[in-house]
Design a protein around this motif. Structure first.
Motif, PDB file in Angstrom:
ATOM      1  N   PRO A  45       0.848  -1.196   0.000  1.00 35.73           N
ATOM      2  CA  PRO A  45       0.000   0.000   0.000  1.00 35.73           C
ATOM      3  C   PRO A  45       0.890   1.255   0.000  1.00 35.73           C
ATOM      4  CG  PRO A  45       0.011  -0.970   2.170  1.00 35.73           C
ATOM      5  CD  PRO A  45       0.802  -1.877   1.277  1.00 35.73           C
ATOM      6  N   TYR A  46       0.296   2.367  -0.349  1.00 33.92           N
ATOM      7  CA  TYR A  46       1.028   3.626  -0.406  1.00 33.92           C
ATOM      8  C   TYR A  46       0.816   4.418   0.871  1.00 33.92           C
ATOM      9  CZ  TYR A  46       1.359   2.765  -5.408  1.00 33.92           C
ATOM     10  OH  TYR A  46       1.631   2.216  -6.624  1.00 33.92           O
ATOM     11  N   LYS A  47       1.814   5.199   1.243  1.00 42.10           N
ATOM     12  CA  LYS A  47       1.651   6.127   2.359  1.00 42.10           C
ATOM     13  C   LYS A  47       2.487   7.370   2.090  1.00 42.10           C
ATOM     14  CE  LYS A  47       5.089   3.921   5.334  1.00 42.10           C
ATOM     15  NZ  LYS A  47       5.293   3.286   6.642  1.00 42.10           N
ATOM     16  N   ILE A  48       2.000   8.486   2.604  1.00 45.13           N
ATOM     17  CA  ILE A  48       2.729   9.748   2.479  1.00 45.13           C
ATOM     18  C   ILE A  48       3.938   9.668   3.401  1.00 45.13           C
ATOM     19  CG2 ILE A  48       2.621  12.234   2.881  1.00 45.13           C
ATOM     20  CD1 ILE A  48      -0.403  12.024   2.294  1.00 45.13           C
ATOM     21  N   ARG A  49       5.065  10.120   2.918  1.00 44.11           N
ATOM     22  CA  ARG A  49       6.274  10.096   3.748  1.00 44.11           C
ATOM     23  C   ARG A  49       6.044  10.978   4.973  1.00 44.11           C
ATOM     24  NH1 ARG A  49      10.654   7.785   1.311  1.00 44.11           N
ATOM     25  NH2 ARG A  49      12.068   9.016   2.579  1.00 44.11           N
ATOM     26  N   PRO A  50       6.185  10.403   6.156  1.00 47.73           N
ATOM     27  CA  PRO A  50       5.823  11.102   7.400  1.00 47.73           C
ATOM     28  C   PRO A  50       6.504  12.451   7.601  1.00 47.73           C
ATOM     29  CG  PRO A  50       6.199   8.790   7.834  1.00 47.73           C
ATOM     30  CD  PRO A  50       6.614   9.032   6.412  1.00 47.73           C
ATOM     31  N   HIS A  51       7.740  12.619   7.162  1.00 48.02           N
ATOM     32  CA  HIS A  51       8.445  13.884   7.398  1.00 48.02           C
ATOM     33  C   HIS A  51       7.868  15.048   6.576  1.00 48.02           C
ATOM     34  CE1 HIS A  51      10.587  12.565   3.769  1.00 48.02           C
ATOM     35  NE2 HIS A  51      10.899  13.836   3.583  1.00 48.02           N
ATOM     36  N   LEU A  52       7.005  14.753   5.600  1.00 45.87           N
ATOM     37  CA  LEU A  52       6.396  15.811   4.791  1.00 45.87           C
ATOM     38  C   LEU A  52       5.099  16.347   5.394  1.00 45.87           C
ATOM     39  CD1 LEU A  52       6.861  14.251   1.237  1.00 45.87           C
ATOM     40  CD2 LEU A  52       8.267  16.000   2.337  1.00 45.87           C
ATOM     41  N   ILE A  53       4.530  15.620   6.338  1.00 40.99           N
ATOM     42  CA  ILE A  53       3.236  16.007   6.913  1.00 40.99           C
ATOM     43  C   ILE A  53       3.433  17.076   7.982  1.00 40.99           C
ATOM     44  CG2 ILE A  53       1.224  15.172   8.194  1.00 40.99           C
ATOM     45  CD1 ILE A  53       1.729  12.452   6.827  1.00 40.99           C
ATOM     46  N   VAL A  54       2.675  18.163   7.864  1.00 41.33           N
ATOM     47  CA  VAL A  54       2.748  19.257   8.826  1.00 41.33           C
ATOM     48  C   VAL A  54       1.923  18.856  10.052  1.00 41.33           C
ATOM     49  CG1 VAL A  54       2.255  21.688   9.230  1.00 41.33           C
ATOM     50  CG2 VAL A  54       2.958  20.933   6.949  1.00 41.33           C
ATOM     51  N   PRO A  55       2.549  18.762  11.227  1.00 40.12           N
ATOM     52  CA  PRO A  55       1.818  18.346  12.426  1.00 40.12           C
ATOM     53  C   PRO A  55       0.630  19.260  12.727  1.00 40.12           C
ATOM     54  CG  PRO A  55       4.179  18.363  12.840  1.00 40.12           C
ATOM     55  CD  PRO A  55       3.955  19.012  11.498  1.00 40.12           C
TER      56      PRO A  55
END
Length: 73
Positions: A45-55
């Motif tokens: 499955p695909y997931k957005i790279r966590p370091h790109l997500i703005v908390p």
């Protein structure tokens, strides 16, 4: 679908959610993967790279651009 770190989305689930064709989703996901925005998780499955997500926000920080994922805004 909210962009949460570690959340995986199978290609078919993405296609159903956006009412798209799985082949089109696969092509778009390939471009996003090659550009480093998403990655493949366990079982493919695909997931957005966590370091790109703005908390605390529905947004991705790509460095030169901040992409807001707000619906209906």
């Amino acid at each position: 679908m909210k962009p949460l770190p570690g959340t995986d989305y199978p290609q078919l689930k993405i296609a159903r959610r956006i009412s798209g064709k799985p082949t089109s989703v696969a092509k778009h996901c390939a471009v996003l993967r090659e550009s480093g925005i998403i990655e493949r998780g366990c079982g493919n499955p695909y997931k957005i790279r966590p370091h790109l997500i703005v908390p605390g926000q529905a947004a991705l920080d790509l460095g030169a651009a901040l992409i807001r994922l707000d619906h209906g805004a």
